[in-house]
Design an enzyme around this catalytic site. Structure first.
Site, mmCIF file in Angstrom:
data_model
loop_
_atom_site.group_PDB
_atom_site.id
_atom_site.type_symbol
_atom_site.label_atom_id
_atom_site.label_comp_id
_atom_site.label_asym_id
_atom_site.label_seq_id
_atom_site.Cartn_x
_atom_site.Cartn_y
_atom_site.Cartn_z
ATOM 1 N N LYS A 188 44.355 28.315 53.635
ATOM 2 C CA LYS A 188 43.129 29.114 53.803
ATOM 3 C C LYS A 188 42.257 28.833 52.591
ATOM 4 O O LYS A 188 42.460 29.387 51.518
ATOM 5 C CB LYS A 188 43.496 30.600 53.878
ATOM 6 C CG LYS A 188 42.547 31.450 54.698
ATOM 7 C CD LYS A 188 41.134 31.517 54.160
ATOM 8 C CE LYS A 188 40.939 32.487 53.026
ATOM 9 N NZ LYS A 188 39.619 32.369 52.376
ATOM 10 N N GLU A 263 48.611 32.067 40.539
ATOM 11 C CA GLU A 263 47.857 31.498 39.406
ATOM 12 C C GLU A 263 46.540 32.266 39.359
ATOM 13 O O GLU A 263 45.686 32.084 40.230
ATOM 14 C CB GLU A 263 47.635 30.005 39.604
ATOM 15 C CG GLU A 263 48.925 29.215 39.431
ATOM 16 C CD GLU A 263 48.776 27.726 39.624
ATOM 17 O OE1 GLU A 263 49.799 27.051 39.756
ATOM 18 O OE2 GLU A 263 47.624 27.243 39.660
ATOM 19 N N CYS A 297 39.755 28.631 35.182
ATOM 20 C CA CYS A 297 40.718 29.651 34.767
ATOM 21 C C CYS A 297 41.209 29.425 33.341
ATOM 22 O O CYS A 297 41.507 30.364 32.624
ATOM 23 C CB CYS A 297 41.888 29.667 35.732
ATOM 24 S SG CYS A 297 42.675 28.068 35.910
ATOM 25 N N GLU A 394 37.099 38.827 32.448
ATOM 26 C CA GLU A 394 36.874 37.415 32.788
ATOM 27 C C GLU A 394 35.467 37.285 33.374
ATOM 28 O O GLU A 394 35.198 37.789 34.467
ATOM 29 C CB GLU A 394 37.915 36.946 33.806
ATOM 30 C CG GLU A 394 37.827 35.457 34.074
ATOM 31 C CD GLU A 394 38.784 34.977 35.169
ATOM 32 O OE1 GLU A 394 38.894 35.656 36.207
ATOM 33 O OE2 GLU A 394 39.412 33.923 34.981
HETATM 34 P P1 NAD Z 1 39.420 35.402 44.809
HETATM 35 O O1 NAD Z 1 40.666 36.071 44.412
HETATM 36 O O2 NAD Z 1 38.229 36.234 45.111
HETATM 37 O O3 NAD Z 1 39.645 34.503 46.099
HETATM 38 C C1 NAD Z 1 40.618 33.484 46.140
HETATM 39 C C2 NAD Z 1 41.065 33.276 47.578
HETATM 40 O O4 NAD Z 1 41.716 34.445 48.024
HETATM 41 C C3 NAD Z 1 39.931 33.013 48.563
HETATM 42 O O5 NAD Z 1 40.343 32.032 49.481
HETATM 43 C C4 NAD Z 1 39.772 34.357 49.250
HETATM 44 O O6 NAD Z 1 39.236 34.267 50.547
HETATM 45 C C5 NAD Z 1 41.206 34.831 49.286
HETATM 46 N N1 NAD Z 1 41.379 36.282 49.418
HETATM 47 C C6 NAD Z 1 40.568 37.276 48.999
HETATM 48 N N2 NAD Z 1 41.095 38.480 49.321
HETATM 49 C C7 NAD Z 1 42.269 38.242 49.961
HETATM 50 C C8 NAD Z 1 43.273 39.072 50.532
HETATM 51 N N3 NAD Z 1 43.174 40.399 50.520
HETATM 52 N N4 NAD Z 1 44.350 38.495 51.087
HETATM 53 C C9 NAD Z 1 44.489 37.148 51.102
HETATM 54 N N5 NAD Z 1 43.555 36.306 50.597
HETATM 55 C C10 NAD Z 1 42.455 36.849 50.020
HETATM 56 O O7 NAD Z 1 39.107 34.348 43.653
HETATM 57 P P2 NAD Z 1 37.800 33.429 43.506
HETATM 58 O O8 NAD Z 1 36.667 34.301 43.080
HETATM 59 O O9 NAD Z 1 37.662 32.559 44.709
HETATM 60 O O10 NAD Z 1 38.251 32.455 42.302
HETATM 61 C C11 NAD Z 1 38.062 32.736 40.961
HETATM 62 C C12 NAD Z 1 39.331 33.282 40.318
HETATM 63 O O11 NAD Z 1 40.396 32.353 40.461
HETATM 64 C C13 NAD Z 1 39.197 33.520 38.837
HETATM 65 O O12 NAD Z 1 39.780 34.752 38.492
HETATM 66 C C14 NAD Z 1 40.002 32.384 38.216
HETATM 67 O O13 NAD Z 1 40.493 32.619 36.928
HETATM 68 C C15 NAD Z 1 41.076 32.212 39.215
HETATM 69 N N6 NAD Z 1 41.696 30.886 39.089
HETATM 70 C C16 NAD Z 1 42.939 30.786 38.516
HETATM 71 C C17 NAD Z 1 43.534 29.536 38.341
HETATM 72 C C18 NAD Z 1 44.883 29.403 37.675
HETATM 73 O O14 NAD Z 1 45.478 28.352 37.795
HETATM 74 N N7 NAD Z 1 45.385 30.414 37.005
HETATM 75 C C19 NAD Z 1 42.867 28.389 38.762
HETATM 76 C C20 NAD Z 1 41.602 28.516 39.330
HETATM 77 C C21 NAD Z 1 41.030 29.783 39.499
#
Ligand code: NAD
Length: 501
Positions: A188, A263, A297, A394
């Site tokens: 997804k 992550e 991240c 963040e």
């Molecule tokens: P997000 O958590 O809003 O969304 C990530 C994914 O989760 C999307 O595909 C979204 O549709 C899905 N999602 C949202 N709610 C959900 C639910 N209730 N159930 C299942 N799936 C759901 O994150 P974002 O805004 O897309 O990305 C940015 C974040 O990702 C930042 O916090 C960043 O630090 C983190 N990130 C972490 C790493 C790492 O390796 N630690 C790498 C890249 C990004």
């Protein structure tokens, strides 16, 4: 023709195709359409294409496809999986330019970084492809009565949920080890940047991946994402995204006892001591927050600088940050592109007022350039304290918060005083200090006198609110596989006898 014009010209046929076909789900090797939503480019707000909006029924169909494809994929010899995954890597390399151009237009990430992201995606496939033949290997743990052996088996169909920042690289990073381990996948992708996930699955199928082994359902977290985490046929969820979403997924997956790998976010410190190689520390500190639009991240979003050098270091930093080239991400000169979407832009820019309200100084930036697109000026806050929102939360944009420290003890205390613990960067020429500080830092990954340089055999992941579990090397297989122990009696050891008088 400028490089920008030539990149726009090269992108045009790909955009035409996307616009006319849209992005459908891919389930068991077939396109599946339904309700849709519009995907916009952060560069100018134009519509790129319509994207299918996945429902619970779409997730169910994809999970069933992954379940049906699982036994054959699991039982395929590792050497055959290796060959197929190398073919996917070859195809990614052959399509690297298309992937980079589309990713840049879809995410706003500068092309100078995206060109490498496609190649890193291929590298991820090659790394895990090479390990596929030995993924099931185990140990021999003999006792006096038994020959004990262990083996690993793939856990089953897994769900992969990825965020909008660097979506291509992150998708390969999660999906390649799952496939190499023998799992089938339902992916997804993030709703805000779905384009290259579609290119990736097309590439994989053209390279020979059997239908159903890898399925993709687009859409929003609250419906498609949630349904995936709740589906009983899905045995594990590999998730990259925000910490609060990770917590929601853990709760959603609890009734079906999902294994979860998270992550998550970070508020990572770069700690600069006064004995550091300051020009290199300056280059690295700038690179680790202003590259990839700060939407990274592992970005070093907090600069902890020793008081004795702070004034000079911050002045040099402000001068360089002000000169970072902001512009169209398809221009090879551009260093900073637009943020992913309007909501995120509003979040990042809200910290400008917060910073001054809290008593910090905007040393440079803090403004929004005129014109279309979700641009922000690269921003540096100085005079900050670690208890301010700009130091604790963040921001996930090109925004650096500088905090001064007196000595090693205070540096460590400030570095660790956040909910997160993903990465840390330490700059000092004193090796014993480096050892003490790295020992005390609460972070899953620490670099000394270096920016983040990824080496695939090393463990990737965070402590505290930054994640659960590790990727990389064999750690990825530990997540996607189950351990089995088998004990063979080597003789006729005494078995306790019950029910005999
Ligand atoms: P997000 O958590 O809003 O969304 C990530 C994914 O989760 C999307 O595909 C979204 O549709 C899905 N999602 C949202 N709610 C959900 C639910 N209730 N159930 C299942 N799936 C759901 O994150 P974002 O805004 O897309 O990305 C940015 C974040 O990702 C930042 O916090 C960043 O630090 C983190 N990130 C972490 C790493 C790492 O390796 N630690 C790498 C890249 C990004």
């Amino acid at each position: 023709m400028t490089d920008l014009a030539s990149n726009l010209e090269k992108l045009a046929p790909h955009l035409d195709r996307l616009k006319s076909k849209g992005i459908a789900h891919r389930i068991a090797g077939q396109d599946v359409t339904g309700a849709s939503f519009a995907n916009h480019s952060p560069v100018d707000g134009s519509v790129i294409c319509d994207v299918a909006r996945g429902t619970e029924a779409d997730i169910d169909a994809a999970a069933q496809a992954a379940k049906e494809a699982f036994p054959a994929w699991r039982d395929m010899p590792g050497t055959a999986r290796k060959k197929l995954l190398h073919a996917v890597a070859d195809a990614i390399e052959a399509n690297a330019e298309k992937i980079a151009l589309c990713e840049s237009w879809d995410t706003g990430q500068p092309i100078r970084f995206m060109a490498k992201a496609a190649l890193r995606g291929a590298e991820n496939f090659r790394f895990f492809a090479d390990r596929a033949p030995s993924a099931r290997d185990g140990q021999h743990l003999p006792s006096s009565t038994l020959m004990n052996v262990t083996t690993r088996v793939p856990i089953g169909p897994v769900g992969v949920i990825t965020p909008w920042n660097t979506p291509f690289m992150l998708s390969t990073w999660k999906i390649a080890p799952a496939l190499a381990a023998g799992c089938t996948v339902v992916h997804k992708p993030a709703e805000f940047s779905p384009v290259t996930a579609r290119l990736l699955i097309e590439i994989a199928e053209e390279a020979g991946l059997p239908p159903g082994v890898w399925n993709m359902v687009n859409g929003f977290g609250e419906d498609a994402g949630k349904a995936l985490t709740e589906h009983p046929a899905i045995k594990a969820i590999a998730f990259v995204g925000e910490s609060k979403t990770g917590a929601m997924i853990q709760a959603q997956g609890a009734p079906t006892l999902k294994r979860c790998h998270f992550e998550l976010g970070g508020k990572n410190p770069v700690v600069v001591f006064d004995d550091a190689d300051l020009p290199r520390a300056l280059d690295a500190a700038i690179f680790m927050i202003y590259s990839l639009n700060g939407e990274r991240c592992t970005s070093s979003s907090r600069l902890l600088v020793q008081e004795s050098i702070a004034e000079t270091f911050e002045a040099q930093l402000a001068e360089r940050v002000a000169k970072i080239r902001t512009g169209n991400p398809l221009d090879p000169q551009t260093e900073l592109g637009p943020l992913i979407h309007a909501t995120h832009h509003a979040k990042v820019t809200s910290y400008f007022a917060k910073a001054t309200e809290e008593g910090a100084t905007i040393a440079t930036g803090g403004t929004v350039p005129e014109g279309p697109g979700h641009y922000v000026a690269p921003t540096l806050f100085t005079g900050a304290r670690n208890d301010m929102a700009i130091a604790q939360e963040e921001i996930f944009g090109p925004v650096l918060t500088a905090i001064r420290f007196k000595d090693e003890e205070e540096a460590l205390q400030i570095a660790n005083d956040v909910p997160y613990g993903l990465t840390a960067y330490v700059w000092t020429q004193d090796i014993t200090r480096a050892m003490r500080v790295t020992d005390g830092l609460e972070a899953g990954m620490i670099w000394v006198n270096s920016e983040n340089v990824r080496h695939l055999p090393t463990p990737f992941g965070g402590l505290k609110a930054s994640g659960i579990g590790r990727d990389g090397g064999d750690w990825s297989f530990e997540f996607y596989m189950e351990q089995k122990h088998i004990g063979f009696a080597t003789g006729t050891h005494k078995i306790p006898r019950l029910g005999v008088s």
